[in-house]
Design a protein around this motif. Structure first.
Motif, mmCIF file in Angstrom:
data_model
loop_
_atom_site.group_PDB
_atom_site.id
_atom_site.type_symbol
_atom_site.label_atom_id
_atom_site.label_comp_id
_atom_site.label_asym_id
_atom_site.label_seq_id
_atom_site.Cartn_x
_atom_site.Cartn_y
_atom_site.Cartn_z
ATOM 1 N N GLN A 83 37.672 42.792 -2.717
ATOM 2 C CA GLN A 83 36.952 43.214 -1.530
ATOM 3 C C GLN A 83 37.903 43.176 -0.345
ATOM 4 N N PRO A 84 37.654 43.956 0.714
ATOM 5 C CA PRO A 84 38.542 43.952 1.883
ATOM 6 C C PRO A 84 38.340 42.698 2.724
ATOM 7 N N VAL A 85 39.392 42.334 3.473
ATOM 8 C CA VAL A 85 39.318 41.219 4.415
ATOM 9 C C VAL A 85 38.912 41.794 5.766
ATOM 10 N N PRO A 86 37.777 41.346 6.325
ATOM 11 C CA PRO A 86 37.313 41.902 7.608
ATOM 12 C C PRO A 86 38.365 41.755 8.702
ATOM 13 N N LYS A 87 38.365 42.725 9.620
ATOM 14 C CA LYS A 87 39.226 42.754 10.805
ATOM 15 C C LYS A 87 40.694 43.040 10.480
ATOM 16 N N THR A 88 41.023 43.263 9.216
ATOM 17 C CA THR A 88 42.396 43.554 8.813
ATOM 18 C C THR A 88 42.391 44.750 7.872
ATOM 19 N N GLU A 89 43.589 45.186 7.509
ATOM 20 C CA GLU A 89 43.750 46.230 6.488
ATOM 21 C C GLU A 89 44.181 45.620 5.164
ATOM 22 N N TRP A 90 43.849 44.356 4.963
ATOM 23 C CA TRP A 90 44.193 43.638 3.756
ATOM 24 C C TRP A 90 43.020 43.668 2.774
ATOM 25 N N SER A 91 43.321 43.384 1.525
ATOM 26 C CA SER A 91 42.296 43.301 0.485
ATOM 27 C C SER A 91 42.616 42.118 -0.404
ATOM 28 N N ILE A 92 41.599 41.335 -0.722
ATOM 29 C CA ILE A 92 41.772 40.128 -1.529
ATOM 30 C C ILE A 92 41.121 40.332 -2.889
ATOM 31 N N ALA A 93 41.723 39.777 -3.936
ATOM 32 C CA ALA A 93 41.212 39.967 -5.304
ATOM 33 C C ALA A 93 41.263 38.651 -6.054
ATOM 34 N N LEU A 94 40.326 38.492 -6.996
ATOM 35 C CA LEU A 94 40.269 37.322 -7.881
ATOM 36 C C LEU A 94 40.414 37.821 -9.310
ATOM 37 N N VAL A 95 41.415 37.297 -10.032
ATOM 38 C CA VAL A 95 41.701 37.703 -11.418
ATOM 39 C C VAL A 95 41.213 36.608 -12.352
ATOM 40 N N CYS A 96 40.303 36.975 -13.276
ATOM 41 C CA CYS A 96 39.745 36.020 -14.244
ATOM 42 C C CYS A 96 40.016 36.542 -15.652
ATOM 43 N N PRO A 97 40.943 35.933 -16.410
ATOM 44 C CA PRO A 97 41.208 36.382 -17.777
ATOM 45 C C PRO A 97 39.962 36.280 -18.652
ATOM 46 N N GLN A 98 39.678 37.316 -19.411
ATOM 47 C CA GLN A 98 38.507 37.293 -20.291
ATOM 48 C C GLN A 98 38.630 36.211 -21.354
ATOM 49 N N ARG A 99 39.867 35.852 -21.699
ATOM 50 C CA ARG A 99 40.050 34.768 -22.667
ATOM 51 C C ARG A 99 39.467 33.468 -22.137
ATOM 52 N N ASP A 100 39.622 33.218 -20.837
ATOM 53 C CA ASP A 100 39.034 32.021 -20.240
ATOM 54 C C ASP A 100 37.533 32.171 -20.071
ATOM 55 N N VAL A 101 37.093 33.373 -19.672
ATOM 56 C CA VAL A 101 35.663 33.593 -19.453
ATOM 57 C C VAL A 101 34.874 33.346 -20.729
ATOM 58 N N PHE A 102 35.405 33.849 -21.860
ATOM 59 C CA PHE A 102 34.684 33.729 -23.133
ATOM 60 C C PHE A 102 35.234 32.604 -23.997
ATOM 61 N N HIS A 103 35.905 31.642 -23.384
ATOM 62 C CA HIS A 103 36.516 30.561 -24.176
ATOM 63 C C HIS A 103 35.454 29.775 -24.946
ATOM 64 N N SER A 104 34.416 29.305 -24.249
ATOM 65 C CA SER A 104 33.364 28.524 -24.915
ATOM 66 C C SER A 104 32.618 29.382 -25.931
ATOM 67 N N TYR A 105 32.379 30.638 -25.562
ATOM 68 C CA TYR A 105 31.691 31.554 -26.471
ATOM 69 C C TYR A 105 32.492 31.749 -27.757
ATOM 70 N N ASN A 106 33.812 31.973 -27.623
ATOM 71 C CA ASN A 106 34.655 32.178 -28.812
ATOM 72 C C ASN A 106 34.750 30.911 -29.651
ATOM 73 N N ARG A 107 34.816 29.764 -28.989
ATOM 74 C CA ARG A 107 34.876 28.508 -29.746
ATOM 75 C C ARG A 107 33.607 28.309 -30.559
ATOM 76 N N PHE A 108 32.477 28.676 -29.963
ATOM 77 C CA PHE A 108 31.208 28.596 -30.697
ATOM 78 C C PHE A 108 31.222 29.532 -31.904
ATOM 79 N N THR A 109 31.807 30.721 -31.709
ATOM 80 C CA THR A 109 31.898 31.691 -32.819
ATOM 81 C C THR A 109 32.754 31.137 -33.961
ATOM 82 N N TYR A 110 33.878 30.492 -33.630
ATOM 83 C CA TYR A 110 34.755 29.944 -34.655
ATOM 84 C C TYR A 110 34.065 28.843 -35.454
ATOM 85 N N ILE A 111 33.125 28.138 -34.829
ATOM 86 C CA ILE A 111 32.410 27.072 -35.537
ATOM 87 C C ILE A 111 31.303 27.651 -36.413
#
Length: 640
Positions: free
Chosen positions: A283-311
């Motif tokens: 999303q853009p940073v108000p009052k500036t021409e900058w833009s900020i981003a958050l990067v979330c690896p899907q491996r981390d997002v689905f870590h608990s889900y994948n561990r449950f699958t392996y069990i």
């Protein structure tokens, strides 16, 4: 393969596999829906969580920017009321002292604003650790700096892009900074200078990346040109953009993300970053021409889900195997009597009709089935004995009659076809010869020399045709008897072409002319059977001359003989501009006694015999389908 064989062979295994298949289908449908639903929920929670963290970071950045702007605006009226050198130094020091997040502040005046100090006057304070240094900066041309020139030109406060504040010989910040620069105007709108308040980019980066929703997630911030202002990899800051070293064909998702962020848009994209699939919130940073981003690896997002699958996966496999074993044990116990009956029935089916199947005292369906099999076996045994004897006699008589009938029919057909074709092909030249003999006998002395020569040439041509047909019949007969040849002759390929051309030109008719193309050195020699190679080549030339003349006329007819070679083969190509061969006839022209025109000259043996000659020489003859101006036959022999 062994498992499939056992399943097909064993009824108990087949029933167990069927039950297990139903259970597996039910399990996988239920678990598939459960896992899909769970993954969807995890994904939605991750999106909400990432979006929330990004908003918090954006608000945190905005609050710091607002704090800088508020402090700067609050200092403006003091500066305008107290335009004294010492006051400006004090104001610069005070704004940094009162705001622990600020990296520095400069109050820079227009040239010669204070005549006693000459052209330059800039009060600058910078934070270094826990201490604040305030000085009147040394003289340098700060009027061209972006933090001074931009607000002066635009006539309004601006945020600068990050920059290095190094100035030789004066006080400077050792860190990359961003500045809020506000122009100073008197009551009559006269520009007198700029107040610039600085934030440390490393401090801002640490603040932004402090809160992370997942272990390996991180934030980054870019400017309007895609330059990195905040990034965990400090080597990318300022020097690289989000588009650096990115190939559009391989990473279109990163290119899309860069365009989305540099155009001030907000959203979520799934992007492959450094080989990992990631959710990227931006999303853009108000009052500036900058833009900020958050990067979330899907491996981390689905870590608990994948561990449950392996069990769950191994547990599911183990459970299904246990069910399979229990089903097989139970079913095997109940179908064992059927297996015993099947073994006994198979023994009889293998031809042991004389062995009597034992009867059973059981009254259930299996016992009745076994007793019915025993009764049927006795009846079949009697009929089989009678049929066996009759069948043997019938088969023997049928085989004898069929063989005799095939031989008789084949012999009759061949005899009729051979006699009809031979009578037609030989009768015509013989009648011509006999007619001219009668002419010569009755009026030899009265015939002009030119006409006499034409008569003798015609007689010779027809006699040659008869001799050629006889020779072809002899050659066909020899080939049918399994002729073998010795390939001991050393033959010059270029001389072979010349010899063939001489014979071609001597035979009547002498048109069309033969064009020879020798594309091999005179030194090229091969080991073969010269007689068979010559015969095969002459048959191709005779065939080309006949069809070229019949299609194009003597004036336009053309026959070409060409020889070429490579390391393995020597090719003799014979081409003509005759009618060519239709696609439907290409597969049968090499068969014995095959003629495309039943009324044409010949017995249909030329191409068949020529190919057999070539194959006896370890070569072959084939029709070149790519040649469309007539026909082109290629004779190939080994280059040895």
């Amino acid at each position: 393969m062994i498992l499939l064989y056992n399943i097909r062979k064993s009824l108990s295994t087949k029933l167990s596999a069927g039950i297990l298949a139903l259970v597996v289908i039910g399990f996988f449908l239920a678990l598939g829906y459960l896992f899909q639903r769970s993954r969807s929920i995890v994904r939605q929670e991750a999106i909400e969580r990432g979006d929330r963290i990004l908003k918090i970071n954006a608000l945190r950045v905005t609050s710091y920017l607002n704090e800088v702007e508020t402090a700067t605006h609050n200092m403006e009226w003091l500066i305008l009321q107290n335009q004294q050198p010492d006051s400006l130094l004090n104001f610069s020091h005070r704004i940094v002292e009162l705001n622990r997040h600020f990296n520095g502040c400069s109050i820079t005046m227009e040239p010669n604003f204070f005549p006693q100090y000459g052209r330059y006057f800039s009060a600058y304070s910078v934070r270094k650790g826990d201490s604040i240094s305030t000085v009147r900066e040394s003289e340098y041309e700060y009027f061209e700096k972006v933090w001074y020139k931009t607000p002066k030109v635009q006539g309004k406060p601006v945020w600068t892009d990050p920059y290095d504040d190094f100035n030789a010989g004066t006080l400077y910040s050792e860190e990359i900074i961003v500045s809020y620069c506000m122009p100073l105007y008197t009551a009559d709108r006269r520009f007198i200078g700029v107040i610039s308040t600085d934030l440390s980019l490393p401090w801002l980066s640490a603040t932004i990346t402090h809160d992370r929703p997942y272990k390996n997630s991180y934030c980054f911030m870019i400017g309007k040109s895609g330059q990195y202002y905040v990034h965990p990899d400090s080597t990318k800051l300022i020097n690289q953009t989000i588009f650096s070293n990115v190939e559009p064909d391989l990473h279109p998702d990163i290119i899309t993300l860069g365009h989305e962020m540099t155009t001030g848009k907000k959203g979520l994209l799934e992007v492959n970053v450094n080989g990992q699939d990631c959710f990227v919130f931006y999303q853009p940073v108000p009052k500036t021409e900058w833009s900020i981003a958050l990067v979330c690896p899907q491996r981390d997002v689905f870590h608990s889900y994948n561990r449950f699958t392996y069990i769950v996966g191994p547990l599911l496999v183990i459970g299904l195997l246990v069910i399979l074993l229990l089903c097989k044990r139970i079913i095997s116990h109940h179908v064992e009597p059927l297996n015993q009956l099947a073994r006994e029935a198979r023994h009889i089916a293998d031809g042991h009709f004389e062995d009597h199947m034992p009867t059973s005292k059981r009254t259930d369906i299996i016992g009745r089935l076994q007793n019915n099999f025993a009764s049927m076996q006795n009846t079949i045994n009697q009929h089989v004995s009678e049929l066996h004897h009759v069948s043997e006699e019938t088969v023997q008589r049928n085989e004898e009659l069929e063989n005799a009938n095939v031989l008789a029919q084949e012999s009759t057909n061949r005899k009729n076809i051979f006699l009809q074709d031979m009578s037609h092909q030989i009768r015509t030249p013989l009648n011509i010869i006999m007619g001219f003999i009668q002419v010569l006998r009755d009026g030899y002395k009265m015939l002009p020399a030119a006409e006499l020569e034409e008569i003798t040439n015609t007689m010779q041509q027809n006699a040659t045709s008869v001799v050629r047909m006889v020779n072809m019949l002899i050659a066909a007969s020899a080939l049918e008897n399994g002729t073998t040849v010795e390939k001991t002759d050393v033959v010059s390929c270029s001389q072979m072409v010349r010899d063939a051309a001489n014979i071609y030109n001597q035979r009547a008719p002498k048109t069309p002319d033969l064009i020879t193309e020798i594309n091999v050195p005179d030194s090229l020699r091969i080991h073969t059977n010269k007689d068979y190679l010559t015969k095969a080549l002459h048959e191709l030339l005779f065939n080309a001359k006949k069809f070229a003349a019949s299609q194009s006329g003597e004036q336009d007819a053309r026959v070409v003989l060409r020889v070429e070679c490579d390391n393995d083969l020597v090719w003799f190509a014979v081409e003509d501009n005759g009618p060519g061969i239709a696609e439907a006839d290409r597969d049968r022209i090499f068969k014995t006694f095959t003629k495309l025109d039943d009324f044409s000259e010949g017995l249909g043996l030329g191409l068949s015999i020529a190919r057999q000659f070539a194959r006896l020489l370890d070569g072959d003859i084939f029709l070149d389908h790519t040649y469309t101006s007539g026909s082109r036959f290629i004779l190939s022999v080994p280059n040895i």
